[in-house]
Design a protein around this motif. Structure first.
Motif, PDB file in Angstrom:
ATOM      1  N   GLN A  34       0.831  -1.201   0.000  1.00  0.00           N
ATOM      2  CA  GLN A  34       0.000   0.000   0.000  1.00  0.00           C
ATOM      3  C   GLN A  34       0.874   1.262   0.000  1.00  0.00           C
ATOM      4  O   GLN A  34       0.564   2.256  -0.662  1.00  0.00           O
ATOM      5  N   ALA A  35       1.970   1.200   0.755  1.00  0.00           N
ATOM      6  CA  ALA A  35       2.896   2.335   0.775  1.00  0.00           C
ATOM      7  C   ALA A  35       3.528   2.542  -0.599  1.00  0.00           C
ATOM      8  O   ALA A  35       3.656   3.685  -1.068  1.00  0.00           O
ATOM      9  N   HIS A  36       3.930   1.455  -1.250  1.00  0.00           N
ATOM     10  CA  HIS A  36       4.507   1.574  -2.589  1.00  0.00           C
ATOM     11  C   HIS A  36       3.483   2.146  -3.573  1.00  0.00           C
ATOM     12  O   HIS A  36       3.835   2.944  -4.454  1.00  0.00           O
ATOM     13  N   ALA A  37       2.215   1.749  -3.413  1.00  0.00           N
ATOM     14  CA  ALA A  37       1.171   2.267  -4.309  1.00  0.00           C
ATOM     15  C   ALA A  37       0.998   3.772  -4.119  1.00  0.00           C
ATOM     16  O   ALA A  37       0.873   4.527  -5.100  1.00  0.00           O
ATOM     17  N   ALA A  38       1.006   4.214  -2.876  1.00  0.00           N
ATOM     18  CA  ALA A  38       0.885   5.653  -2.611  1.00  0.00           C
ATOM     19  C   ALA A  38       2.102   6.401  -3.144  1.00  0.00           C
ATOM     20  O   ALA A  38       1.976   7.498  -3.714  1.00  0.00           O
ATOM     21  N   ALA A  39       3.294   5.818  -2.986  1.00  0.00           N
ATOM     22  CA  ALA A  39       4.512   6.454  -3.486  1.00  0.00           C
ATOM     23  C   ALA A  39       4.496   6.556  -5.003  1.00  0.00           C
ATOM     24  O   ALA A  39       4.900   7.572  -5.582  1.00  0.00           O
ATOM     25  N   ALA A  40       4.030   5.493  -5.651  1.00  0.00           N
ATOM     26  CA  ALA A  40       3.951   5.507  -7.119  1.00  0.00           C
ATOM     27  C   ALA A  40       2.962   6.560  -7.595  1.00  0.00           C
ATOM     28  O   ALA A  40       3.192   7.225  -8.614  1.00  0.00           O
ATOM     29  N   ARG A  41       1.866   6.704  -6.861  1.00  0.00           N
ATOM     30  CA  ARG A  41       0.877   7.712  -7.241  1.00  0.00           C
ATOM     31  C   ARG A  41       1.440   9.113  -7.078  1.00  0.00           C
ATOM     32  O   ARG A  41       1.172  10.001  -7.893  1.00  0.00           O
ATOM     33  N   LEU A  42       2.237   9.331  -6.033  1.00  0.00           N
ATOM     34  CA  LEU A  42       2.901  10.633  -5.858  1.00  0.00           C
ATOM     35  C   LEU A  42       3.907  10.869  -6.985  1.00  0.00           C
ATOM     36  O   LEU A  42       4.006  11.966  -7.522  1.00  0.00           O
ATOM     37  N   GLY A  43       4.692   9.850  -7.281  1.00  0.00           N
ATOM     38  CA  GLY A  43       5.649   9.945  -8.375  1.00  0.00           C
ATOM     39  C   GLY A  43       6.970  10.580  -8.022  1.00  0.00           C
ATOM     40  O   GLY A  43       7.931  10.484  -8.789  1.00  0.00           O
ATOM     41  N   ARG A  44       7.047  11.232  -6.879  1.00  0.00           N
ATOM     42  CA  ARG A  44       8.307  11.859  -6.451  1.00  0.00           C
ATOM     43  C   ARG A  44       8.305  12.012  -4.932  1.00  0.00           C
ATOM     44  O   ARG A  44       7.264  11.921  -4.283  1.00  0.00           O
ATOM     45  N   ASP A  45       9.490  12.232  -4.392  1.00  0.00           N
ATOM     46  CA  ASP A  45       9.615  12.431  -2.954  1.00  0.00           C
ATOM     47  C   ASP A  45       9.076  13.807  -2.573  1.00  0.00           C
ATOM     48  O   ASP A  45       9.364  14.807  -3.252  1.00  0.00           O
ATOM     49  N   GLU A  46       8.313  13.853  -1.494  1.00  0.00           N
ATOM     50  CA  GLU A  46       7.761  15.115  -1.029  1.00  0.00           C
ATOM     51  C   GLU A  46       7.864  15.185   0.486  1.00  0.00           C
ATOM     52  O   GLU A  46       8.105  14.182   1.155  1.00  0.00           O
ATOM     53  N   ALA A  47       7.687  16.393   1.020  1.00  0.00           N
ATOM     54  CA  ALA A  47       7.711  16.598   2.468  1.00  0.00           C
ATOM     55  C   ALA A  47       6.551  17.499   2.854  1.00  0.00           C
ATOM     56  O   ALA A  47       6.202  18.431   2.119  1.00  0.00           O
ATOM     57  N   LEU A  48       5.950  17.205   3.997  1.00  0.00           N
ATOM     58  CA  LEU A  48       4.854  18.010   4.517  1.00  0.00           C
ATOM     59  C   LEU A  48       4.979  18.036   6.033  1.00  0.00           C
ATOM     60  O   LEU A  48       5.047  16.992   6.668  1.00  0.00           O
ATOM     61  N   TYR A  49       5.025  19.240   6.598  1.00  0.00           N
ATOM     62  CA  TYR A  49       5.225  19.405   8.047  1.00  0.00           C
ATOM     63  C   TYR A  49       6.463  18.644   8.514  1.00  0.00           C
ATOM     64  O   TYR A  49       6.483  18.083   9.616  1.00  0.00           O
ATOM     65  N   GLY A  50       7.485  18.592   7.667  1.00  0.00           N
ATOM     66  CA  GLY A  50       8.724  17.933   8.048  1.00  0.00           C
ATOM     67  C   GLY A  50       8.720  16.426   7.915  1.00  0.00           C
ATOM     68  O   GLY A  50       9.710  15.768   8.242  1.00  0.00           O
ATOM     69  N   THR A  51       7.609  15.847   7.441  1.00  0.00           N
ATOM     70  CA  THR A  51       7.525  14.404   7.225  1.00  0.00           C
ATOM     71  C   THR A  51       7.791  14.104   5.754  1.00  0.00           C
ATOM     72  O   THR A  51       7.163  14.697   4.877  1.00  0.00           O
ATOM     73  N   HIS A  52       8.719  13.181   5.493  1.00  0.00           N
ATOM     74  CA  HIS A  52       9.130  12.857   4.130  1.00  0.00           C
ATOM     75  C   HIS A  52       8.517  11.533   3.695  1.00  0.00           C
ATOM     76  O   HIS A  52       8.483  10.560   4.444  1.00  0.00           O
ATOM     77  N   PHE A  53       8.032  11.514   2.453  1.00  0.00           N
ATOM     78  CA  PHE A  53       7.531  10.262   1.884  1.00  0.00           C
ATOM     79  C   PHE A  53       7.565  10.345   0.367  1.00  0.00           C
ATOM     80  O   PHE A  53       7.441  11.418  -0.215  1.00  0.00           O
ATOM     81  N   GLY A  54       7.714   9.196  -0.249  1.00  0.00           N
ATOM     82  CA  GLY A  54       7.743   9.083  -1.695  1.00  0.00           C
ATOM     83  C   GLY A  54       8.458   7.797  -2.073  1.00  0.00           C
ATOM     84  O   GLY A  54       8.667   6.915  -1.228  1.00  0.00           O
ATOM     85  N   PRO A  55       8.848   7.649  -3.325  1.00  0.00           N
ATOM     86  CA  PRO A  55       9.518   6.418  -3.762  1.00  0.00           C
ATOM     87  C   PRO A  55      10.769   6.077  -2.952  1.00  0.00           C
ATOM     88  O   PRO A  55      11.010   4.900  -2.656  1.00  0.00           O
ATOM     89  N   THR A  56      11.574   7.083  -2.602  1.00  0.00           N
ATOM     90  CA  THR A  56      12.789   6.799  -1.840  1.00  0.00           C
ATOM     91  C   THR A  56      12.462   6.212  -0.478  1.00  0.00           C
ATOM     92  O   THR A  56      13.057   5.212  -0.054  1.00  0.00           O
ATOM     93  N   ALA A  57      11.521   6.820   0.233  1.00  0.00           N
ATOM     94  CA  ALA A  57      11.150   6.318   1.559  1.00  0.00           C
ATOM     95  C   ALA A  57      10.594   4.901   1.464  1.00  0.00           C
ATOM     96  O   ALA A  57      10.935   4.026   2.280  1.00  0.00           O
ATOM     97  N   ALA A  58       9.741   4.644   0.472  1.00  0.00           N
ATOM     98  CA  ALA A  58       9.172   3.305   0.322  1.00  0.00           C
ATOM     99  C   ALA A  58      10.267   2.271   0.062  1.00  0.00           C
ATOM    100  O   ALA A  58      10.244   1.159   0.616  1.00  0.00           O
ATOM    101  N   ASN A  59      11.242   2.618  -0.770  1.00  0.00           N
ATOM    102  CA  ASN A  59      12.318   1.675  -1.106  1.00  0.00           C
ATOM    103  C   ASN A  59      13.266   1.435   0.066  1.00  0.00           C
ATOM    104  O   ASN A  59      13.664   0.297   0.344  1.00  0.00           O
ATOM    105  N   THR A  60      13.666   2.505   0.752  1.00  0.00           N
ATOM    106  CA  THR A  60      14.607   2.334   1.862  1.00  0.00           C
ATOM    107  C   THR A  60      13.946   1.636   3.046  1.00  0.00           C
ATOM    108  O   THR A  60      14.576   0.808   3.717  1.00  0.00           O
ATOM    109  N   GLU A  61      12.695   1.950   3.302  1.00  0.00           N
ATOM    110  CA  GLU A  61      11.995   1.272   4.402  1.00  0.00           C
ATOM    111  C   GLU A  61      11.800  -0.204   4.080  1.00  0.00           C
ATOM    112  O   GLU A  61      11.794  -1.049   4.984  1.00  0.00           O
ATOM    113  N   ALA A  62      11.652  -0.551   2.811  1.00  0.00           N
ATOM    114  CA  ALA A  62      11.531  -1.956   2.423  1.00  0.00           C
ATOM    115  C   ALA A  62      12.790  -2.736   2.809  1.00  0.00           C
ATOM    116  O   ALA A  62      12.714  -3.907   3.204  1.00  0.00           O
TER     117      ALA A  62
END
Length: 400
Positions: free
Chosen positions: A272-300
């Motif tokens: 589900q996290a990978h699906a959300a990251a793919a939908r975003l298409g790029r790394d982003e940050a909001l209120y200092g929280t980072h998420f995107g393809p990089t976060a999904a891959n490294t957390e994996a």
């Protein structure tokens, strides 16, 4: 050091004081007499509850640590203790409305700029600057918050909530669970008042992390899953903030599931996290929280390590590129996972080199991580001398 529970209260106080703080210094910070501190360390007489509380506050620890009910965190030096004291004072005094400035508090624009600097300081592991800026934003911002209405109130409330979140995250990293929960309680109230559902969801990811760090794995999963259900986006037309928050919550649930050895649930959440990251298409940050393809891959990679799938972890790592924009602490947390996988796969020289990279890149942060000690113990089975050299190089005692 002997087993922490086997020491006397006096021995524990002396150990917590360390060599960089004198008995007189401890007495001054705690607001107690030198004679009382000396008697306490010598184990002469019982300490009152009031004195215990004052000593715990001065040593930036819990009474339970002094009493031997739980062990202290490793590597807390004078600068870190000072930063924790500033964080604690800011969190509690701002909640009580105790700012005593003689001028008008900073403007919304100024507080927003300070918040951005807090974010930068947190992700590079600069707890001294972080604590100073958190104190400014929380104390002045809380005073101004009571003076404004409408849109400015909503914006300021979000800034304050996010600042409390950074204070909470720093506190749990530095081993102060109670302070982390206090800060997060204030953050949740402000986020609800601001009506920002995405910010509220991101705060729940922090709460999940606190539970995970406190070994409350089922609660960590439940918090993340519940918050994710409340904000679950329609992937075809979801807003980017909702995708980011949902993806981060799915990562929280996946990581917690992996810590309990539940590979099936971890994989489900991670997909589900990978699906959300793919939908975003790029790394982003909001209120200092980072998420995107990089976060999904490294957390994996980290999830594979937690599940004992070291070959898979190294295979994923070989295909993972770290962009220059990746926050320092996130990058080094990922590298610790890689080092553990390298160690388990018998790549001891590579694991040692990776550990040195992390220690030199984030020297203050690495002292508060458990993985360097785990990696060090495993490497010591091959070469105790090298582990000692690594520990000396990065300033972390890897062999007791």
């Amino acid at each position: 050091m002997s087993n922490w529970a086997d020491l006397t209260n006096g021995e524990r106080i002396k150990h917590l004081r360390g060599s960089d703080l004198t008995q007189q210094g401890l007495a001054d910070v705690a607001g107690l007499s030198l004679a009382l501190v000396q008697k306490a360390e010598q184990g002469r007489g019982e300490l009152s509850v009031g004195s215990l509380l004052k000593l715990a506050h001065a040593l930036n620890t819990d009474v339970s640590v002094i009493l031997g009910q739980q062990a202290p965190r490793r590597g807390t030096n004078r600068d870190t203790r000072a930063a924790l004291r500033r964080l604690s004072d800011a969190v509690h005094e701002s909640a009580l409305g105790d700012w005593e400035g003689i001028a008008e508090p900073s403007t919304l624009t100024e507080l927003s700029a300070a918040h951005d600097r807090i974010c930068a300081a947190y992700w590079r592991g600069d707890y001294a600057e972080l604590s100073e800026l958190v104190a400014k934003v929380l104390l002045e911002g809380s005073r101004r918050y009571g003076q404004v209405t409408g849109r400015e109130s909503e914006q300021l409330g979000a800034i304050l909530a996010s600042t409390y979140q950074f204070a909470s995250s720093a506190a749990i990293l530095l081993g102060q669970r109670d302070l982390a929960l206090s800060a997060l309680t204030s953050a949740r109230r402000l986020a609800q008042d601001s009506g920002d559902v995405v910010l509220s969801a991101l705060l729940e990811s922090t709460l999940s992390w606190i539970h995970l760090r406190s070994a409350k794995v089922p609660r960590a999963i439940a918090v993340a899953e519940r918050a994710a259900m409340q904000i679950e986006p329609s992937f075809s037309k979801a807003s980017r903030p909702r995708l980011l928050a949902y993806g981060r919550l799915m990562i929280s649930a996946a990581v917690a599931s992996s810590r309990s050895g539940d590979a099936v649930s971890a994989d489900d959440y991670l997909s589900q996290a990978h699906a959300a990251a793919a939908r975003l298409g790029r790394d982003e940050a909001l209120y200092g929280t980072h998420f995107g393809p990089t976060a999904a891959n490294t957390e994996a990679v980290g999830i594979a390590v937690a599940l004992g799938n070291y070959g898979k972890a190294l295979s994923l790592a070989s295909r993972t590129e770290l962009p220059s924009s990746m926050p320092k602490l996130a990058r080094n947390r990922y590298k610790l996972d890689v080092a553990l996988a390298q160690c388990a796969a018998g790549l001891h020289d590579q694991a040692g080199d990776t550990l040195v990279e992390v220690g030199l890149d984030a020297p203050e942060w690495v002292r508060h991580q458990a993985l360097p000690g785990v990696i060090g113990k495993r490497l010591a089975k091959v070469s105790t001398a090298r582990v000692r050299r690594i520990g000396e190089l990065i300033g972390v005692p890897l062999i007791v």
